[in-house]
Design an enzyme around this catalytic site. Structure first.
Site, PDB file in Angstrom:
ATOM      1  N   PHE A 230       0.749  -1.126  -0.124  1.00  0.00           N
ATOM      2  CA  PHE A 230      -0.067   0.193  -0.150  1.00  0.00           C
ATOM      3  C   PHE A 230       0.797   1.262  -0.019  1.00  0.00           C
ATOM      4  O   PHE A 230       0.393   2.442   0.477  1.00  0.00           O
ATOM      5  CB  PHE A 230      -1.009  -0.118   1.279  1.00  0.00           C
ATOM      6  CG  PHE A 230      -1.613  -1.305   1.310  1.00  0.00           C
ATOM      7  CD1 PHE A 230      -2.606  -1.863   0.201  1.00  0.00           C
ATOM      8  CD2 PHE A 230      -1.560  -2.129   2.531  1.00  0.00           C
ATOM      9  CE1 PHE A 230      -3.452  -2.828   0.666  1.00  0.00           C
ATOM     10  CE2 PHE A 230      -2.124  -3.303   2.440  1.00  0.00           C
ATOM     11  CZ  PHE A 230      -2.991  -3.604   1.791  1.00  0.00           C
ATOM     12  N   GLY A 502       1.743  -0.309 -12.437  1.00  0.00           N
ATOM     13  CA  GLY A 502       2.272  -1.503 -12.261  1.00  0.00           C
ATOM     14  C   GLY A 502       1.592  -2.008 -13.869  1.00  0.00           C
ATOM     15  O   GLY A 502       2.552  -2.339 -14.622  1.00  0.00           O
ATOM     16  N   LYS A 669      -5.350   1.486 -17.781  1.00  0.00           N
ATOM     17  CA  LYS A 669      -5.267   2.684 -16.834  1.00  0.00           C
ATOM     18  C   LYS A 669      -4.891   2.450 -15.383  1.00  0.00           C
ATOM     19  O   LYS A 669      -4.226   3.044 -14.529  1.00  0.00           O
ATOM     20  CB  LYS A 669      -6.641   3.363 -16.809  1.00  0.00           C
ATOM     21  CG  LYS A 669      -7.014   4.262 -17.930  1.00  0.00           C
ATOM     22  CD  LYS A 669      -8.304   4.790 -17.848  1.00  0.00           C
ATOM     23  CE  LYS A 669      -8.661   5.827 -18.913  1.00  0.00           C
ATOM     24  NZ  LYS A 669      -9.937   6.682 -18.625  1.00  0.00           N
ATOM     25  N   GLY A 672      -5.091  -0.176  -9.038  1.00  0.00           N
ATOM     26  CA  GLY A 672      -4.575  -0.082  -7.695  1.00  0.00           C
ATOM     27  C   GLY A 672      -4.840   1.053  -6.781  1.00  0.00           C
ATOM     28  O   GLY A 672      -5.105   0.646  -5.575  1.00  0.00           O
ATOM     29  N   GLU A 673      -5.249   2.093  -7.172  1.00  0.00           N
ATOM     30  CA  GLU A 673      -5.779   2.922  -6.245  1.00  0.00           C
ATOM     31  C   GLU A 673      -7.046   3.869  -6.525  1.00  0.00           C
ATOM     32  O   GLU A 673      -7.665   4.022  -5.407  1.00  0.00           O
ATOM     33  CB  GLU A 673      -4.644   4.415  -6.413  1.00  0.00           C
ATOM     34  CG  GLU A 673      -3.357   4.210  -6.955  1.00  0.00           C
ATOM     35  CD  GLU A 673      -2.063   4.088  -6.103  1.00  0.00           C
ATOM     36  OE1 GLU A 673      -1.183   3.528  -6.494  1.00  0.00           O
ATOM     37  OE2 GLU A 673      -1.931   4.845  -5.180  1.00  0.00           O
TER      38      GLU A 673
END
Ligand SMILES: Cc1cc2nc3c(=O)[nH]c(=O)nc-3n(C[C@H](O)[C@H](O)[C@H](O)COP(=O)(O)OP(=O)(O)OC[C@H]3O[C@@H](n4cnc5c(N)ncnc54)[C@H](O)[C@@H]3O)c2cc1C
Lengths: 706, 329
Positions: A230, A502, A669, A672-673
């Protein structure tokens, strides 16, 4: 496993899953290293002090102890390596509570841990800045000013008919991934191997090389499986250096694992933010001015600030905007990247204020949002390469059943519970960064296997799987013919698993490499092919049993002309106990436009994970600092409340299909966040709709809704 | 963690003798609390006497009620048919605490003898009168959001964290102990835990070496109208901000007797005697519940951060009584 080669986009379970559930996956401290000694860190019990002396006599005499590393015997380092939290044990000085002041090395972990209690540190306390709320007025302009302005905010705000002028508070948050940070350091001559939990393999490699004055090639980082990060495993922290120093001192490999308690002041945090938001609109619901001023803290040793106002600067196309930051250097561990840095906390402020303004205007908050965004990024004038805000709002409204919502708060009651609905939108920037891949092909008859090597990392997010999918589909091989090797600095340098870069960086690189392999093989055959040949046919025609090629993939120049983000819309149904104020979220809907989804299952899991942390932000999580000493009184999972199963109701995830070839070749795109962005605001807005009580101070614990 | 001697035992008498013989020895049952405290350097016994294999796990009915072995697991106790039938509030209380995994390890004796969760008790670098008697209390002027509003002293304001104990207090349980002299004694539940006064280091009235053998709950008519309400900072796996064990015996539309105990508000399970007294003979209405709650909470004294517990306590009493009155069919 499916023999199908059309696997991009499919919901495929993680290919490393079996290894993990059967205990076969090695996390950093699991590596069997011969003759390993154990380190245990002694931490400062002062927030600011000079160390007059450290008495290690008792610790050194304790059974099993080999050495105690302190500022007295620590090797002098060659450089800072831009280590988060600063280089340590170089001088007898303490800058925050919990700073590492010594490492006890012993034959067993228990011996080291016990002897750590025997190390006596004699401090000369110095004045410490630890009370943010009392001193926030002394915050200064950041060294790297990140504010921005457009139009004339002040004039527009003064002139406006309808406004909101409120301050929103978020507490300190901690990452606390399931796997605490840990390192095994092994020296062979001047070469160092680090088994180290890292999100960015090459980042740790370069940082540690700089600290010890080594060539990066002489630092070997091994991190095949990472148990979450994180952001806290995004940089190299001092304990990595300490493990290496200790290993050098005792001339043995040293294993150093942080305890859960250590994690609260060893590897960064998300800082407390005070966000002053001012919004203005005309009577017909057009935003005219957005002001977003963040006051926050950083460490006395270095500056890190979250861009809380970033979302306010680009989400809505108000002609006038003013985004500002002030920062208070404190004797508290340095903040660092934390899932959607800036956007997650910033969206709580922005999207709460938008909801407040919608109420002020007596407008439906969906309608208000739809009225105020455009397809051009107002912060830089560039077109968005794609933007699914409207579609996401529409779909999410259907999914949650928005028509059930009543504008008037406290309108829906069921027994002891007040029920409300909330909405909030979010976004997170999409970027591809340079990342290299090596593909190795092997043929036996018609049977081709591929090995993909790249120094990427997998935090449990699915990197192995999406890399295998991309390679399989591009090479036309079934997935079980693709072996993925990542998490090792011996492989070609790669992007990190940070900043939602990533998937875009790894997969575009893997795909380019596989295409190049096919093209090169085809050239070697010297033939033109009518039907597209298989890799096996190509290798056979080229008379090759083995072939390898590497690509250093780069983002396109075209992408720089656009603004690219993943966009989402969140909807929450909230039940508030009318007696106790306890808030439950039986249902949360997250609809996201995140470009090409490589794996429907792992992408969904990322969004769910983001929503769960969003629920934590909204309802349960907060780290509390004692302003007398600068220590956190919340120091275990017992008192730092990440949401438990019962706190998390149904989370419904949907994606808006997008074909955005500007953001990158594959149109990825990243997810992850973005999943966390807007969640806390959506829940807080729903809690207002349920109760009529506007809480601007997270988390919404029962006491705040009485 | 300090090195310690591990002494297994198979007979209660031998276990008691072993602990009595060493002033630094402790019993270990499930270990879910003690081991944590040892790892953090808060407890440092030189010897652990393992009682986990003692034959004190029975749960059975007696002529006067129910007897629960001290070494029965929390899970087995909560799910025992007799407990579920006759004391459903105890089931609710146990299941509201910790996690399934911990409850599978935790024993009843260990549960009622578990130590406070005050963060300053756990932070060995700061003063704490419970941990280091006479050193001072860091919570009174510190972060005391989850501290006592009843029964605390100028030496300590920590709360007792046990949920199970709150139900046991309301049900007028008693604790059977075996002493070093081989004699048994009975401690009434409300005399089991202590208020801190000048000796906050002592959580309860067990003497060194005394072994809890069983807990007895007398027969009652509360089963159909009882409820355990726990309000925490998250929905499960957190200690109570406030909890209420509420039990009513109803007779012809009137409250014959009420039992109310609170958790999270005091250094021991807090019997709300004033509220109980108020309700006797009244009708079970929300107004009466509210007045009863007021009568209890008016004696509360807030610290800097826990004033909300007074209002929350009132509301929790009302809701728990309301749900108890509605019945748990
Ligand atoms: C993460 C976590 C969350 C938790 N949440 C909750 C919660 O929400 N609510 C709640 O009520 N509890 C909670 N607990 C506490 C849990 O209930 C206790 O740890 C457990 O009940 C202790 O039982 P044990 O058998 O493991 O005791 P041990 O750890 O073995 O012993 C605890 C103490 O009791 C003494 N002792 C044990 N048995 C006897 C005996 N027969 N006679 C005399 N002394 C004895 C021991 O010497 C020791 O001092 C939580 C614990 C953890 C770790």
């Amino acid at each position: 496993m499916a023999r199908d080669t059309k696997v991009i986009g499919e919901a495929i379970s993680r290919i490393d899953g079996l290894l993990k559930v059967t205990g076969g996956a090695n996390y950093s401290t699991d590596f069997p290293v011969k003759n390993v000694a154990y380190g245990f860190i002694v931490k400062s019990s002062n927030a600011a002090a000079s160390i007059k002396d450290i008495d290690t006599t008792a610790a050194e005499k304790s059974p099993g102890v080999i050495a105690v590393l302190t500022y007295k015997n620590a090797p002098k380092v060659a450089g800072s390596g831009n280590l988060s939290g600063g280089v340590i044990l170089q001088e007898p000085k303490v800058d925050f509570y919990g700073q590492h002041v010594a490492v006890v090395v012993a034959d067993t972990y228990e011996q080291a841990r016990y002897a750590a209690e025997l190390v006596k540190v004699n401090y000369e306390p110095l004045p410490a800045m630890v009370d943010f709320d009392a001193h926030k007025g002394e915050a200064v302009e950041p060294q790297r000013g990140r504010g921005s302005k457009r139009g004339d905010f002040d004039a527009a705000f003064v002139a406006a008919e309808h406004k909101v002028d409120q301050t929103y508070l978020t507490p300190v948050y901690h990452h606390q991934p399931l796997e605490p940070h840990s390192t095994i350091a092994v020296w062979e001559g001047s070469k160092l191997t680090l088994y180290n939990a890292s999100q960015v393999v090459n980042g740790v490699q370069n940082a540690i090389a700089a600290v010890f004055g080594l060539k990066p090639a002489d630092v070997h980082v091994v991190t095949p499986h990472v148990g979450g990060g994180f952001g806290s495993k995004g940089s190299a922290w001092p304990h990595v250096v300490l493990a290496a120093m200790a290993a050098k001192l005792v001339n043995r490999p040293v294993k150093l694992a942080l305890t859960r308690q250590n994690m609260f002041n060893s590897v960064g945090l998300r800082q407390r933010n005070v966000q002053h938001v001012r919004l203005a609109a005309s009577a017909d619901g057009k935003l005219t001015a957005i002001g977003h001023d963040t006051t926050t803290h950083t460490a006395v040793t270095g500056e890190f600030i979250e861009q809380c106002g970033h979302l306010s600067s680009m989400m809505y196309d108000a002609p006038n905007a003013s985004i500002g930051y002030r920062v208070l250097p404190m004797n508290v561990i340095i903040p660092t990247f934390t899932r959607a840095p800036g956007e997650s906390t910033g969206s709580f402020a922005t999207e709460s204020a938008i909801d407040e303004l919608a109420y002020e205007l007596k407008m439906d908050p969906i309608e208000f949002r739809l009225k105020n965004f455009s397809m051009t990024d107002p912060s830089n004038g560039r077109p968005f390469s794609s933007r699914a805000t409207a579609e996401a709002l529409k779909k999410g409204a259907e999914m949650i059943g928005w028509t059930k919502r009543k504008m008037q708060p406290r309108s829906i009651r069921n027994g002891d519970f007040l029920i409300g609905y909330g909405v909030a939108i979010g976004s997170y920037p999409s970027r591809q960064v340079p990342s290299s891949t090596l593909v190795k092909l092997k043929r036996a008859g018609n049977d081709v296997t591929a090995t993909i090597e790249t120094a990427a990392s997998d935090l449990g997010t699915g990197t192995y799987t999406i890399v295998a999918q991309t390679a399989a589909e591009t090479l036309g091989l079934p997935m079980d013919k693709v072996e993925v090797k990542i998490g090792d600095s011996e492989f070609p340098p790669a992007a990190g698993s940070v900043g939602s870069i990533g998937a875009a960086s790894f997969c575009n690189s893997v795909s380019e490499t596989c295409i190049q392999a096919k093209n090169e093989l085809q050239a070697k055959t010297g033939r033109t092919w009518v039907a597209p040949p298989t890799v096996a046919q190509l290798m056979e025609a080229a008379n090759l049993n083995e072939y390898q090629t590497r690509v250093d993939a780069r983002p396109s120049a075209e992408a720089q002309k656009y603004s690219s983000h993943a966009f989402n819309a969140n909807f929450s149904e909230v039940w508030v106990n009318a007696y106790t104020g306890a808030v439950r979220v039986p249902r949360h809907v997250a609809v996201t436009g995140a470009g090409k989804i490589i794996n429907a299952k792992t992408a969904r899991s990322q969004i769910i994970g983001g929503c769960i942390w969003g629920i934590g932000m909204a309802l349960t999580e907060a780290s509390i600092l004692d302003p007398r000493w600068g220590n956190f009184v919340t120091r275990t999972y017992n008192d730092y409340h990440i949401p438990a199963n019962l706190d998390v109701g149904t989370i419904d995830v949907a994606f808006i299909p997008e074909d955005d070839r500007v953001v990158n070749r594959l149109g990825i795109k990243g997810v992850g966040e973005v999943g966390i962005v807007g969640v806390a605001a959506s829940i807080a807005n729903a809690a207002f709709n349920a109760t009529g009580k506007r809480v601007r101070d997270l988390p919404l614990t029962p006491d705040k809704l009485l | 963690m300090r090195a310690f001697k591990f002494t297994p035992s198979s007979e209660p008498e031998a276990a008691v003798k072993a602990v009595k013989a060493n002033s630094e020895a402790k019993f270990i049952a499930g270990g879910t609390n003690l081991i944590d405290l040892m790892k953090e350097g808060i407890e440092g016994p030189s010897e652990l006497v393992d009682i986990s294999r003692l034959n004190l796990t029975q749960i059975r009915s007696t002529s006067t009620g129910i007897s629960i072995g001290s070494l029965a697991k929390n899970s087995d106790t909560a799910n025992h048919p007799l407990v579920r039938r006759d004391f459903p509030m105890l089931t609710q209380a146990i299941l509201s605490g910790a996690t399934a995994q911990i409850r599978n390890m935790a024993t009843n004796g260990g549960n009622i003898a578990q130590r406070t969760r005050c963060p300053y008790f756990y932070e060995v670098s700061v003063n704490c009168n419970k941990r280091r008697p006479g050193s001072g209390c860091s919570s009174l002027e510190g972060y005391n959001r989850n501290h006592s509003i009843f029964g605390f002293s100028d030496k300590c304001a920590a709360v007792n964290p046990s949920d199970m104990s709150v139900a046991l207090a309301a049900l007028d349980a008693s604790v059977n102990v075996l002493g070093a002299d081989g004699k048994t004694r009975v401690i009434k539940f409300n005399d089991f835990h202590r208020l801190p006064g000048d000796t906050p280091q002592r959580d309860n009235n067990l003497e060194h070496g005394e072994l809890i053998t069983s807990i007895e709950i007398p027969k009652s008519n509360f089963a159909p109208h009882s409820y355990y309400l726990k309000v925490g900072d998250r929905a499960s796996h957190s200690f109570a901000l406030v909890s209420v064990a509420a039990a009513l015996e109803l007779d012809g539309g009137k409250i014959k007797q009420a039992r109310i105990a609170m958790g999270g508000v005091a250094p021991k399970p807090w019997r709300a005697y004033a509220a109980e007294k108020f309700l006797a003979g009244k009708t079970p209405s929300e107004e009466n519940f509210s007045a009863a709650a007021d009568s209890e909470m008016k004696a509360a004294i807030p610290l800097e951060h826990n004033g909300f517990k007074i209002e929350l306590g009132k509301r929790a009493i009302v809701l728990a009584l309301k749900r108890a009155a509605a019945g748990n069919a």
